[in-house]
Design an enzyme around this catalytic site. Structure first.
Site, mmCIF file in Angstrom:
data_model
loop_
_atom_site.group_PDB
_atom_site.id
_atom_site.type_symbol
_atom_site.label_atom_id
_atom_site.label_comp_id
_atom_site.label_asym_id
_atom_site.label_seq_id
_atom_site.Cartn_x
_atom_site.Cartn_y
_atom_site.Cartn_z
ATOM 1 N N LEU A 191 49.868 2.851 -48.982
ATOM 2 C CA LEU A 191 49.499 2.063 -50.151
ATOM 3 C C LEU A 191 49.252 0.628 -49.726
ATOM 4 C CD1 LEU A 191 49.245 1.943 -53.301
ATOM 5 C CD2 LEU A 191 51.622 1.142 -53.299
ATOM 6 N N GLY A 192 48.026 0.160 -49.891
ATOM 7 C CA GLY A 192 47.726 -1.241 -49.651
ATOM 8 C C GLY A 192 48.184 -2.083 -50.825
ATOM 9 N N HIS A 250 48.886 -10.998 -38.200
ATOM 10 C CA HIS A 250 47.909 -10.769 -39.268
ATOM 11 C C HIS A 250 46.497 -11.182 -38.876
ATOM 12 C CE1 HIS A 250 47.565 -10.592 -43.945
ATOM 13 N NE2 HIS A 250 46.552 -10.028 -43.354
ATOM 14 N N TYR A 254 50.607 -11.977 -48.821
ATOM 15 C CA TYR A 254 50.347 -11.311 -50.096
ATOM 16 C C TYR A 254 51.277 -11.806 -51.207
ATOM 17 C CZ TYR A 254 47.880 -7.891 -47.133
ATOM 18 O OH TYR A 254 47.054 -7.281 -46.221
ATOM 19 N N LYS A 272 53.437 -8.350 -41.925
ATOM 20 C CA LYS A 272 52.630 -9.083 -40.949
ATOM 21 C C LYS A 272 53.083 -10.530 -40.794
ATOM 22 C CE LYS A 272 48.814 -6.326 -42.778
ATOM 23 N NZ LYS A 272 49.422 -5.996 -44.085
ATOM 24 N N MET A 325 53.472 7.878 -38.129
ATOM 25 C CA MET A 325 52.921 6.956 -39.117
ATOM 26 C C MET A 325 52.061 7.745 -40.098
ATOM 27 S SD MET A 325 50.463 3.701 -38.291
ATOM 28 C CE MET A 325 50.016 2.483 -39.531
ATOM 29 N N PRO A 326 52.413 7.746 -41.383
ATOM 30 C CA PRO A 326 51.584 8.470 -42.350
ATOM 31 C C PRO A 326 50.145 7.962 -42.328
ATOM 32 C CG PRO A 326 53.686 7.866 -43.340
ATOM 33 C CD PRO A 326 53.608 7.154 -42.022
ATOM 34 N N THR A 327 49.188 8.880 -42.346
ATOM 35 C CA THR A 327 47.791 8.484 -42.264
ATOM 36 C C THR A 327 47.261 7.949 -43.591
ATOM 37 O OG1 THR A 327 47.113 10.778 -42.659
ATOM 38 C CG2 THR A 327 47.264 10.048 -40.370
ATOM 39 N N LEU A 328 48.050 8.044 -44.643
ATOM 40 C CA LEU A 328 47.720 7.415 -45.922
ATOM 41 C C LEU A 328 48.851 6.473 -46.303
ATOM 42 C CD1 LEU A 328 46.042 7.216 -48.606
ATOM 43 C CD2 LEU A 328 47.563 9.018 -49.480
ATOM 44 N N ASP A 353 52.122 -0.914 -47.111
ATOM 45 C CA ASP A 353 51.613 -2.010 -46.296
ATOM 46 C C ASP A 353 51.636 -3.305 -47.101
ATOM 47 O OD1 ASP A 353 49.698 -2.729 -43.768
ATOM 48 O OD2 ASP A 353 49.035 -3.786 -45.574
#
Length: 335
Positions: free
Chosen positions: A18-19, A111, A49, A78, A13-16, A44
């Protein structure tokens, strides 16, 4: 890019990431495409959303343009609050996959731990005439988690996790789970560092993801405009003297310092931005390291529960749900 290895599947899992909360569909498509071009591989999103379709189109365009392949990406979405029951899990999950134009997602989270009754026409919470949200008091996390496990067995998702759950709620799921939660996504930033919860997650091989890692500087205007609801206090983490001083020291932005502070402690971060400049800046956090003294300084900013920004109280009456996860009183604001 650095990665966190998930305990059961061993997926990276990339530690950065995009929210994408508070990013409208007409904007988020181009932003996701640009982020992928800049090297982001972790996106993400969530049903709530209202931008899964636009994100799905951007991902497909990026793949069709031969910029990369599906297996290069780590996509999180989610289960919404209106579907937090076993009977609704697969129905909503399949709808979300359809919107995202994907055969599977890499991570699917519950969520929130509470649930509202759903308006079947709008797929939004039912709101009473008094303004209170209609709570589903029959929420059963164990049964919902079992339905999530079935989705993983069917190949619809690689990894399962939780969001906004407290320690007791997570422990309850772990006791009966066949597939343990692998990720917990929570509010986490310099003012609210969630140390006990992070220690609990470490003991159970659960990767922690921080939403609002910069203190969500755009959230105040959003809630004032959308809900006519403003908090008494709202943090300006980017303007803190210690953070600005470190930014000068490392020749970085305050945001990069705050993100590095978390990533250096093995926390995944998903800052949200719709600015290409800031998205690029946020990704440049792997070419420097904070000293132990600077880490200690930033750790001392922690306000504990008083540092919480988001407590969901804008959903009128939510604190009366039996699975409301936070202690009251807390700050007067939430998503």
């Amino acid at each position: 890019m650095k990665y966190a290895k998930l305990s059961q599947t061993k997926d990276l899992m990339p530690t950065l990431g995009l929210g994408t909360w508070q990013a409208s569909p007409d904007v988020i498509g181009s932003i996701v495409y640009k982020a992928l071009d800049l090297g982001y591989r972790h996106i993400d999103t969530a049903f709530n959303y209202n931008n899964e379709e636009a994100i799905g189109m951007a991902i497909q365009k990026w793949i069709k343009d031969r910029k990369g392949s599906r297996r290069d990406l780590f996509i999180t979405t989610k289960l919404p609050h209106v579907a937090n029951r076993a009977s609704d899990v697969k129905k909503f999950f399949e709808l979300q996959l359809q919107r995202l134009q994907l055969d599977y997602v890499d991570l699917y989270l519950i969520h929130v731990p509470f649930a509202f009754h759903c308006d079947p026409k709008t797929l939004t919470p039912i709101v009473k005439s008094c303004g209170e949200y209609e709570l589903d008091h029959d929420t059963d996390h164990v049964k919902t988690w079992k339905a999530m496990e079935d989705c993983q067995k069917d190949g619809l998702v690689r990894n399962l996790g939780l969001s906004n759950f407290n320690e007791a709620q997570i422990a309850n799921i772990i006791k009966s789970a066949t597939i343990k939660p692998q990720v917990l996504q929570v509010e986490l930033h310099a003012y609210f560092q969630q140390i006990p919860l992070r220690q609990f997650c470490e003991e159970h091989d659960i990767v922690v993801t921080a939403y609002a890692p910069l203190g969500s500087p755009g959230a105040k205007d959003h809630f004032v405009n959308k809900y006519n609801y403003s908090p008494d206090k709202f943090p300006d983490l980017l303007g803190l003297p210690d953070v600005k001083k470190m930014a000068e020291k490392y020749k970085k932005t305050p945001a990069q310092v705050l993100l590095r502070f978390l990533v250096q402690q093995n926390v995944v971060v998903i800052p949200k931005s719709t600015s290409e400049k800031r998205i690029k800046e946020n990704s440049n956090i792997y070419d420097f390291k904070l000293t132990l003294e600077d880490i200690k300084t930033l750790k001392n900013l922690d306000r504990g529960e008083d540092g919480r920004i988001f407590n969901f109280l804008f959903w009128k009456g939510v604190e009366n749900h039996p699975e409301y996860p936070f202690k009251l009183p807390v700050s007067l604001f939430g998503i």
